[in-house]
Design a protein around this motif. Structure first.
Motif, PDB file in Angstrom:
ATOM      1  N   LYS A  11       1.874  -8.672   9.926  1.00  0.00           N
ATOM      2  CA  LYS A  11       2.484  -7.530   9.123  1.00  0.00           C
ATOM      3  C   LYS A  11       2.422  -6.369   9.826  1.00  0.00           C
ATOM      4  O   LYS A  11       1.693  -6.138  10.550  1.00  0.00           O
ATOM      5  CB  LYS A  11       1.452  -7.709   7.828  1.00  0.00           C
ATOM      6  CG  LYS A  11       1.488  -8.562   6.991  1.00  0.00           C
ATOM      7  CD  LYS A  11       0.476  -8.234   5.878  1.00  0.00           C
ATOM      8  CE  LYS A  11       0.546  -9.646   4.723  1.00  0.00           C
ATOM      9  NZ  LYS A  11      -0.542  -9.213   3.764  1.00  0.00           N
ATOM     10  N   ASN A  12       3.801  -5.991   9.595  1.00  0.00           N
ATOM     11  CA  ASN A  12       3.954  -4.621  10.414  1.00  0.00           C
ATOM     12  C   ASN A  12       3.728  -4.834  12.121  1.00  0.00           C
ATOM     13  O   ASN A  12       3.412  -3.719  12.580  1.00  0.00           O
ATOM     14  CB  ASN A  12       3.268  -3.446  10.049  1.00  0.00           C
ATOM     15  CG  ASN A  12       3.423  -3.064   8.500  1.00  0.00           C
ATOM     16  OD1 ASN A  12       4.634  -3.121   8.190  1.00  0.00           O
ATOM     17  ND2 ASN A  12       2.183  -3.082   7.919  1.00  0.00           N
TER      18      ASN A  12
ATOM     19  N   ARG B 291       6.876  -6.113   0.946  1.00  0.00           N
ATOM     20  CA  ARG B 291       6.264  -5.890   2.403  1.00  0.00           C
ATOM     21  C   ARG B 291       6.624  -7.184   3.110  1.00  0.00           C
ATOM     22  O   ARG B 291       6.150  -8.058   2.811  1.00  0.00           O
ATOM     23  CB  ARG B 291       4.931  -5.575   2.088  1.00  0.00           C
ATOM     24  CG  ARG B 291       4.350  -4.350   1.261  1.00  0.00           C
ATOM     25  CD  ARG B 291       4.573  -3.402   2.410  1.00  0.00           C
ATOM     26  NE  ARG B 291       3.768  -3.389   3.471  1.00  0.00           N
ATOM     27  CZ  ARG B 291       2.274  -3.119   3.658  1.00  0.00           C
ATOM     28  NH1 ARG B 291       1.635  -2.549   2.607  1.00  0.00           N
ATOM     29  NH2 ARG B 291       1.631  -3.038   4.650  1.00  0.00           N
TER      30      ARG B 291
ATOM     31  N   LYS C  60       1.558  -6.765  13.478  1.00  0.00           N
ATOM     32  CA  LYS C  60       0.286  -6.873  14.117  1.00  0.00           C
ATOM     33  C   LYS C  60      -0.227  -8.330  13.310  1.00  0.00           C
ATOM     34  O   LYS C  60       0.003  -8.470  12.079  1.00  0.00           O
ATOM     35  CB  LYS C  60      -0.732  -5.837  13.610  1.00  0.00           C
ATOM     36  CG  LYS C  60      -0.345  -4.475  14.301  1.00  0.00           C
ATOM     37  CD  LYS C  60      -1.460  -3.540  13.645  1.00  0.00           C
ATOM     38  CE  LYS C  60      -1.087  -1.926  14.584  1.00  0.00           C
ATOM     39  NZ  LYS C  60      -2.113  -0.896  14.023  1.00  0.00           N
TER      40      LYS C  60
END
Length: 799
Positions: free
Chosen positions: A222-223, A252, A225
């Motif tokens: 996520k993002n 997201r 990472k």
């Protein structure tokens, strides 16, 4: 299909009935392993077919057919490394066929060697998601492949599970007509887990005992990472999976990366496949890192192999698609592997992955682009020379008799019987009598040597193969006292529709013109090779092969006294007795059946036989005009004591085209080539039809079983050699371009005798540039003049 980028093939719709074709066309491979473009989340069934194939990964199985046991060797469908899906809580696992698609796009980026699916979908409970799936089979490191999913919840949040698996329970069921035969080739050996995110599977082919290991590392980000997730390990016989549980948030994105390593017991420089698979994954970076190196390797291949053509329609895109599939079947990663050129690529199970004469249409491209690869592929035949010798001896001949269908060890893999889908009956299959496969091998050896001047290959391997093929033709030829000429009996020509004479119980035909003429070509070329050998090597080879002066004299006699049949109208007869066959009412069968490409099946289903008619599946006599220039034809016929009248070429072409059903994808290709000498406009129109044969699956379902590599490579060669007039003659590289008016111009590179040569063609001029390199000067012929060019030279010719 919508095309807006000449490096991409793009579909903006999802049509289940079209999936089999798209799965073949979007197959990804690297010359070592190839995987069809089936959706990761789907299982094999009526819509999708999950297929992963290893170059040279064969296995034999026995089946009962028509009351007898037959043994077939198949290209194995190895474990499926693709499985990846998700579900909400404990709901149903996502499948594209179970949801409502709001948006869909699938594209193949040929320049980067990557496939992508983008979709937005609504599930039955109203949850909407966007999924972008990317996939590659690594061209840089042949043992690695990767999948990246970016999943975005559009109107929901909550817990999901992600399943990433390796499935070794797959079978060979990709070809409908083979499904009554034994289809289980894999024996599960072991499943396990290296780390919480890494699983592995080990299987073995149940007859050949070839082992394959696949390992998969799945991580979630996520993002950018990595996130810590709950992981469960699931296993059963032949199947292993990681199941991850985590929370998702609306809007997201979630990224799932599955990196896979593949090793087999056929690999070199390994200790044990499980250990190698584990170590490869431990050293592998993220998806983006691997993709960067992979795409760079593709960029290097395209720098060598691209043909940049100026044409107003899809020609450029489809031409690149054909080059793409050639390079996925045979690439830098193939060099050193004990594999040949499969007729259907490593893209499906049709023809069981066997090696036919189709390589004849692939080598011209490889000779001028990747000569080191062409040499490696020729070694596949050399390593099977002992088997070809045994086959010749068993049949009562000398030398080497190569099989019509070749697989693992070079024995004849042709079927004894063949299923006729039209009638549902199993008919005898006599196509193994196509002894002209030896001609194709000899021709490939000669063409490779001419393009490279690789005298070391010729001395060590090429001459030995050429001599043994020549000995076969010498031993199969019989002298007819009445004619005072040699003849060849009991063979089948390239046409394939004709395998025996009407009402005859004996298989084979006499004096197939293509076979007889090309046998003479082989004998003459073998005699030329004798003169190329050093005295030491000639003495060694002649002693080893027991070739003496009497045998050389026999080659001379046969090459000068071979019989060639002609019809009363002066046209070369396809075989002796062809002119006695009946004419077929083509219009009647077109009205009755529509598609009559496979007239042989239609006639047999009606209780009739193509053996009774003047009808061809594909080019036979006309193959002579495909392989040989008019000058070469004239020289060969003069050598045999015949007068060859060039003015009969157009009449000969028309005669046989009018009697062809185009039952092979190679058919239109050959006709396009021979038309180029007499009717460029017609040639280009037929070329365009040939170009689309797989892209539009003009044979109605055959491409889904595996692309037709010979036809694909042949279309590339039409541009590379045919329309440029590029040929090697008398040690000179000749250019004599005659571009169809639709082609405004094109650029390409070729590798010729150590030089990289850049060629630019337009309707009015040709530019030839030599890239720098330590190579001696060579001679370039343009139309009727010869020039010497070398490192850094550039020459412009006006048309």
């Amino acid at each position: 299909m919508k095309e807006n980028n000449l490096w991409k093939v793009i579909y903006e719709d999802y049509i289940p009935d079209h999936e089999p074709l798209r799965e073949a066309l979007f197959t990804l491979g690297n010359g070592y392993v190839a995987t069809r473009a089936a959706a990761e989340e789907c299982a094999a069934g009526d819509i999708h077919y999950l297929g992963t194939y290893m170059a040279g990964g064969y296995n034999r199985a026995r089946s009962e057919v028509s009351g007898r046991i037959v043994e077939n060797e198949d290209l194995v469908n190895w474990p499926n490394w693709l499985p990846l899906s998700f579900r909400h809580d404990d709901g149903n696992w996502f499948k594209i066929d179970d949801v409502e698609l709001l948006f869909y796009r699938q594209e193949l980026d040929m320049y980067g060697g990557i496939m992508m699916r983008s979709m937005r979908f609504r599930e039955k409970d109203g949850k909407e998601s966007t999924l972008v799936a990317r996939r590659f089979v690594n061209m840089k490191n042949r043992h690695l492949a990767g999948i990246e999913w970016t999943l975005t919840p559009e109107n929901w949040s909550g817990k999901i599970q992600i399943r990433s698996a390796l499935d070794g329970t797959v079978i060979n069921s990709g070809v409908l007509r083979y499904r009554d035969l034994s289809s289980i080739h894999l024996q599960p050996l072991e499943v396990g887990q290296f780390e919480d995110d890494t699983i592995y599977l080990r299987v073995q082919a149940n007859q050949s005992k070839t082992r394959m290991v696949q390992a998969a590392r799945t991580r979630i980000y996520k993002n950018g990472k990595a996130v810590s997730v709950e992981s469960d390990f699931f296993k059963k016989v032949g199947y292993v999976a990681n199941i991850f549980t985590l929370e998702c948030e609306e809007k997201r994105p979630l990224t799932i990366e599955k990196i896979v390593s593949v090793f087999s017991s056929r690999d070199r420089a390994i200790t044990e496949p499980v250990l190698e698979a584990r170590d490869a994954l431990s050293e592998a970076g993220r998806f983006s890192e691997l993709l960067k190196a992979h795409s760079q390797s593709w960029a290097e291949l395209w720098y060598r192999c691209d043909i940049d053509i100026k044409d107003g329609d899809q020609t450029q895109m489809i031409l690149r698609l054909h080059i793409f599939h050639i390079l996925q079947t045979a690439s830098i990663n193939t060099i050193g592997l004990d594999v040949g050129v499969p007729a259907r690529g490593w893209h499906g199970e049709a023809y069981r992955g066997h090696i036919f004469w189709d390589e004849l249409f692939v080598f011209p491209f490889l000779n001028f682009q990747l000569p080191e690869l062409a040499r490696s592929l020729l070694m596949y035949r050399y390593h099977r020379l002992p088997a070809a010798r045994r086959a010749a001896k068993a049949a009562g001949y000398k030398g080497a008799m190569f099989p019509w269908q070749s697989g693992s060890n070079g024995r004849e893999e042709s079927q004894v019987v063949h299923l006729n889908p039209q009638s549902g009956n199993w008919d005898p299959d006599n196509t193994y009598l196509q002894r002209h496969v030896g001609v194709a091998i000899a021709y490939n050896i000669y063409q490779y040597y001419e393009a490279t001047r690789d005298i070391e290959f010729l001395m060590a391997y090429g001459a030995e193969m050429m001599f043994e093929i020549a000995r076969f033709w010498s031993s199969i030829a019989v002298f007819n006292d009445k004619r005072g000429r040699f003849e060849i009996h009991g063979v089948v020509g390239p046409d394939e529709f004709h395998t025996e004479y009407p009402d005859s119980e004996k298989s084979g035909l006499n004096n197939n013109a293509y076979t007889n003429v090309m046998a003479v070509w082989v004998l003459r070329t073998a005699l030329d090779f004798v003169d190329l050998l050093s005295d030491t090597r000639k003495r060694e080879l002649f002693a080893e092969l027991k070739i003496d002066d009497d045998e050389i004299e026999r080659w001379q006699q046969i090459s000068r006294k071979m019989y060639v049949p002609f019809m009363e109208n002066g046209i070369i007869s396809q075989f002796e007795g062809y002119d006695n066959l009946k004419e077929l009412d083509f219009e009647h069968y077109k009205k009755k059946y529509g598609d009559i490409q496979r007239l042989d099946r239609i006639l047999k289903a009606e209780g009739d036989s193509p053996n009774r008619y003047k009808v061809s599946k594909q080019a036979d006599v006309l193959m002579l005009f495909y392989l040989l220039s008019a000058d070469e034809m004239e020289a060969l016929f003069r050598r045999m004591g015949y007068h060859f009248d060039r003015s009969t070429i157009p009449e000969t072409v028309k005669y046989y085209i009018d009697r062809s059903s185009h039952g092979s994808t190679l058919s239109r290709l050959v006709f396009s080539w021979v038309f180029s000498r007499t009717d460029r406009e017609e040639s280009y129109q037929v070329f365009k039809e040939s170009l689309k044969s797989d892209f539009e699956d003009i044979q109605g379902g055959t491409t889904a079983e595996g692309i037709h590599l010979g036809a694909m490579a042949g279309t590339v060669d039409m541009i590379q050699r045919c329309y440029t007039g590029l040929e090697i003659r008398g040690g000179i590289l000749w250019l004599n371009p005659r571009l169809p008016k639709e082609i405004k111009g094109f650029n390409m590179r070729i590798r010729y005798r150590g030089h990289w040569i850049w060629l630019h063609f337009t309707q009015h001029r040709v530019e030839v540039s030599f890239e720098s390199g330590r190579s001696p000067q060579i001679q370039i012929g343009f139309i009727d003049k010869v020039y010497e060019l070398g490192e850094g030279d550039c020459k412009e010719f006006l048309l």
